[in-house]
Scaffold this motif. Structure first.
Motif, PDB file in Angstrom:
ATOM      1  N   GLU A  14      56.461  73.474  61.169  1.00 25.03           N
ATOM      2  CA  GLU A  14      56.584  72.598  62.341  1.00 25.03           C
ATOM      3  C   GLU A  14      55.595  72.971  63.453  1.00 25.03           C
ATOM      4  OE1 GLU A  14      60.628  72.133  63.609  1.00 25.03           O
ATOM      5  OE2 GLU A  14      61.288  71.387  61.644  1.00 25.03           O
ATOM      6  N   LEU A  15      54.361  73.237  63.036  1.00 25.52           N
ATOM      7  CA  LEU A  15      53.287  73.504  63.993  1.00 25.52           C
ATOM      8  C   LEU A  15      52.132  72.519  63.830  1.00 25.52           C
ATOM      9  CD1 LEU A  15      52.909  77.421  64.103  1.00 25.52           C
ATOM     10  CD2 LEU A  15      53.837  75.932  65.880  1.00 25.52           C
ATOM     11  N   GLU A  16      52.386  71.417  63.146  1.00 27.48           N
ATOM     12  CA  GLU A  16      51.290  70.481  62.889  1.00 27.48           C
ATOM     13  C   GLU A  16      50.702  69.922  64.185  1.00 27.48           C
ATOM     14  OE1 GLU A  16      55.133  68.025  62.398  1.00 27.48           O
ATOM     15  OE2 GLU A  16      54.412  70.078  62.078  1.00 27.48           O
ATOM     16  N   GLU A  17      51.544  69.716  65.201  1.00 29.75           N
ATOM     17  CA  GLU A  17      51.040  69.169  66.461  1.00 29.75           C
ATOM     18  C   GLU A  17      50.277  70.219  67.275  1.00 29.75           C
ATOM     19  OE1 GLU A  17      54.152  67.307  68.632  1.00 29.75           O
ATOM     20  OE2 GLU A  17      54.584  65.818  67.071  1.00 29.75           O
ATOM     21  N   ALA A  18      50.450  71.490  66.908  1.00 37.75           N
ATOM     22  CA  ALA A  18      49.736  72.562  67.599  1.00 37.75           C
ATOM     23  C   ALA A  18      48.615  73.139  66.744  1.00 37.75           C
ATOM     24  CB  ALA A  18      50.709  73.675  67.987  1.00 37.75           C
ATOM     25  N   ALA A  19      48.189  72.406  65.728  1.00 38.11           N
ATOM     26  CA  ALA A  19      47.188  72.919  64.785  1.00 38.11           C
ATOM     27  C   ALA A  19      45.900  73.331  65.478  1.00 38.11           C
ATOM     28  CB  ALA A  19      46.897  71.873  63.711  1.00 38.11           C
ATOM     29  N   HIS A  20      45.529  72.620  66.517  1.00 39.79           N
ATOM     30  CA  HIS A  20      44.249  72.879  67.177  1.00 39.79           C
ATOM     31  C   HIS A  20      44.441  73.412  68.602  1.00 39.79           C
ATOM     32  CE1 HIS A  20      42.331  71.113  63.717  1.00 39.79           C
ATOM     33  NE2 HIS A  20      43.050  70.015  63.867  1.00 39.79           N
ATOM     34  N   VAL A  21      45.603  74.028  68.824  1.00 41.75           N
ATOM     35  CA  VAL A  21      45.899  74.681  70.105  1.00 41.75           C
ATOM     36  C   VAL A  21      45.635  76.174  69.949  1.00 41.75           C
ATOM     37  CG1 VAL A  21      47.685  75.197  71.809  1.00 41.75           C
ATOM     38  CG2 VAL A  21      47.624  72.950  70.686  1.00 41.75           C
ATOM     39  N   LYS A  22      45.004  76.769  70.957  1.00 43.36           N
ATOM     40  CA  LYS A  22      44.695  78.198  70.900  1.00 43.36           C
ATOM     41  C   LYS A  22      45.970  79.036  71.007  1.00 43.36           C
ATOM     42  CE  LYS A  22      39.959  77.875  72.627  1.00 43.36           C
ATOM     43  NZ  LYS A  22      38.990  78.326  73.657  1.00 43.36           N
ATOM     44  N   ALA A  23      45.963  80.178  70.326  1.00 45.58           N
ATOM     45  CA  ALA A  23      47.150  81.021  70.238  1.00 45.58           C
ATOM     46  C   ALA A  23      47.607  81.536  71.598  1.00 45.58           C
ATOM     47  CB  ALA A  23      46.886  82.200  69.301  1.00 45.58           C
ATOM     48  N   LYS A  24      46.696  81.683  72.558  1.00 44.10           N
ATOM     49  CA  LYS A  24      47.080  82.194  73.873  1.00 44.10           C
ATOM     50  C   LYS A  24      48.030  81.243  74.600  1.00 44.10           C
ATOM     51  CE  LYS A  24      42.792  80.548  76.096  1.00 44.10           C
ATOM     52  NZ  LYS A  24      41.547  81.019  76.776  1.00 44.10           N
ATOM     53  N   ASP A  46      41.857  83.250  71.307  1.00 45.52           N
ATOM     54  CA  ASP A  46      40.968  82.095  71.379  1.00 45.52           C
ATOM     55  C   ASP A  46      40.804  81.364  70.047  1.00 45.52           C
ATOM     56  OD1 ASP A  46      40.397  82.178  74.136  1.00 45.52           O
ATOM     57  OD2 ASP A  46      38.998  83.837  73.828  1.00 45.52           O
ATOM     58  N   LEU A  47      41.607  81.743  69.058  1.00 40.75           N
ATOM     59  CA  LEU A  47      41.611  80.997  67.793  1.00 40.75           C
ATOM     60  C   LEU A  47      42.808  80.062  67.754  1.00 40.75           C
ATOM     61  CD1 LEU A  47      40.657  83.575  65.000  1.00 40.75           C
ATOM     62  CD2 LEU A  47      39.185  81.936  66.184  1.00 40.75           C
ATOM     63  N   THR A  48      42.632  78.887  67.219  1.00 43.58           N
ATOM     64  CA  THR A  48      43.733  77.939  67.065  1.00 43.58           C
ATOM     65  C   THR A  48      44.577  78.339  65.858  1.00 43.58           C
ATOM     66  OG1 THR A  48      42.529  76.461  65.588  1.00 43.58           O
ATOM     67  CG2 THR A  48      42.278  76.111  67.978  1.00 43.58           C
ATOM     68  N   ALA A  49      45.718  77.667  65.725  1.00 44.64           N
ATOM     69  CA  ALA A  49      46.576  77.913  64.561  1.00 44.64           C
ATOM     70  C   ALA A  49      45.812  77.629  63.271  1.00 44.64           C
ATOM     71  CB  ALA A  49      47.824  77.046  64.652  1.00 44.64           C
ATOM     72  N   PHE A  50      45.096  76.534  63.236  1.00 45.38           N
ATOM     73  CA  PHE A  50      44.311  76.169  62.048  1.00 45.38           C
ATOM     74  C   PHE A  50      43.257  77.229  61.754  1.00 45.38           C
ATOM     75  CE2 PHE A  50      40.727  74.231  59.907  1.00 45.38           C
ATOM     76  CZ  PHE A  50      41.323  73.465  58.907  1.00 45.38           C
ATOM     77  N   GLN A  51      42.557  77.683  62.783  1.00 44.16           N
ATOM     78  CA  GLN A  51      41.498  78.684  62.602  1.00 44.16           C
ATOM     79  C   GLN A  51      42.071  80.012  62.119  1.00 44.16           C
ATOM     80  OE1 GLN A  51      39.903  78.374  66.563  1.00 44.16           O
ATOM     81  NE2 GLN A  51      38.190  77.069  65.922  1.00 44.16           N
ATOM     82  N   HIS A  52      43.264  80.368  62.598  1.00 44.49           N
ATOM     83  CA  HIS A  52      43.903  81.604  62.129  1.00 44.49           C
ATOM     84  C   HIS A  52      44.147  81.548  60.627  1.00 44.49           C
ATOM     85  CE1 HIS A  52      44.980  82.949  66.285  1.00 44.49           C
ATOM     86  NE2 HIS A  52      44.910  84.136  65.698  1.00 44.49           N
ATOM     87  N   LEU A  53      44.750  80.470  60.171  1.00 43.45           N
ATOM     88  CA  LEU A  53      45.071  80.369  58.744  1.00 43.45           C
ATOM     89  C   LEU A  53      43.808  80.307  57.895  1.00 43.45           C
ATOM     90  CD1 LEU A  53      48.178  78.000  58.614  1.00 43.45           C
ATOM     91  CD2 LEU A  53      48.060  80.475  58.949  1.00 43.45           C
ATOM     92  N   LYS A  54      42.791  79.645  58.394  1.00 39.89           N
ATOM     93  CA  LYS A  54      41.525  79.584  57.666  1.00 39.89           C
ATOM     94  C   LYS A  54      40.905  80.974  57.576  1.00 39.89           C
ATOM     95  CE  LYS A  54      37.145  77.027  57.541  1.00 39.89           C
ATOM     96  NZ  LYS A  54      36.327  75.982  58.211  1.00 39.89           N
ATOM     97  N   TYR A  55      40.950  81.715  58.682  1.00 39.55           N
ATOM     98  CA  TYR A  55      40.374  83.067  58.720  1.00 39.55           C
ATOM     99  C   TYR A  55      41.117  84.011  57.771  1.00 39.55           C
ATOM    100  CZ  TYR A  55      39.395  87.744  60.572  1.00 39.55           C
ATOM    101  OH  TYR A  55      39.065  89.074  60.711  1.00 39.55           O
TER     102      TYR A  55
END
Length: 305
Positions: free
Chosen positions: A116-126, A85-94
């Protein structure tokens, strides 16, 4: 200075030497390939370098120091686990907070762009594909701008486009001075990417060197293909005695001749023979053994020893 230097590094489990007195030096800034079958001891060796397990004996240095340099390392395991339930951005921040690395929002987004994940920055990892998770794992390993990056099977299970992206990223990171320690079952990938290669079997390193050095050691003969102008009888009569003296085997064709020789030092002499016979040489190709062929040959030698 070497990025990695081990001396007699050993790990024993239940009276079995899983890693058996390894002496290894990895040049700083290189891409180093580390190969071996499952159970060869590769993961145990890497886990000692990363400080996850203690050696039974021996020693190692990371960037010239005997203390663990975890703040200077990045690690991509074969299977990275993420929070659904964490996005790519939230993972890196954490993970940047866990590593005590202060990354502003712009740098996190730049890191995601790099893989090359900039478009998925706010997509949840699931919702991520396996390849996207690999890219996120690499981004996570780069948070602390490591001097040494351990990559375990970085392209396994990903599609062709992701493979190309990861390969470009590895090359770019290496050019920036980071040492890449790469394990992979994709031998073509290792042959293409790595400056030096070590092959491990049953806890010991059985071969080490560049592709050029490994080929020189494990190829007995060279097969050389000469594409040339059409031969006439006079040219054939001139060429035949010269080539048969130089080569172990000659296969004649009017426009393509194949010779088997003991070493590459004979290739210039072969070329001169064609020129002396007034034959135009269009192309000379050498059939060199691939890393896969060398790997198989080393295994055959070990079984017959």
């Amino acid at each position: 200075m070497y990025a990695i230097e081990t001396e007699g590094l050993t790990k024993i489990y239940a009276n079995k030497k899983v890693v058996n007195e390894i002496n290894l030096k990895v040049a700083q800034g290189s891409v180093f390939g580390f190969l071996g079958k499952n159970g060869a001891g590769k993961s145990t060796f890497i886990n000692m370098l990363a400080g996850l397990i203690q050696p039974s004996s021996g020693s190692f240095k990371i960037l010239g120091e005997q203390t663990h340099q975890r703040q200077k390392m990045g690690v991509l395991p074969d299977y990275s686990t993420f929070y659904d339930d964490l996005t790519a951005f939230q993972h890196l921040k954490y993970f940047s907070r866990l590593l005590n690395v202060k990354l502003p929002k712009s740098e996190i987004l730049n890191l995601l762009q790099r893989v090359e994940l900039e478009e998925a920055a706010h997509v949840k990892a699931k919702k991520f594909s396996f390849g996207m998770k690999k890219k996120l794992g690499i981004a996570q390993a780069l948070i602390n701008e490591p001097d040494i990056l351990f990559l375990d099977e970085p392209t396994s299970g990903v599609d062709a486009n992701a493979v190309l992206t990861i390969h470009r990223l590895i090359q770019d990171i290496s050019k920036e001075g980071t040492t890449i320690f790469l394990t992979s079952h994709n031998l073509d990938e290792v042959e293409k990417m790595c400056d030096d290669i070590a092959i491990m079997n049953q806890g010991v390193i059985t071969a080490k060197g560049s592709m050029q050095q490994l080929r020189a050691k494990y190829q007995n003969k060279l097969i050389v293909f000469i594409k040339h102008s059409r031969l006439n009888e006079k040219q054939m009569s001139s060429l035949r005695p010269q080539l048969e003296e130089l080569a172990n085997k000659v296969e004649w064709n009017q426009e393509l001749t194949t010779v088997t020789v003991d070493g590459e030092w004979l290739i210039p002499e072969i070329n001169r023979s064609f020129l002396h016979a007034n034959v135009d040489v269009f192309r000379i190709e050498v059939d060199e053994p691939s890393l896969e062929e060398i790997f198989i040959k080393i295994g055959e030698n070990q079984r017959s020893a």
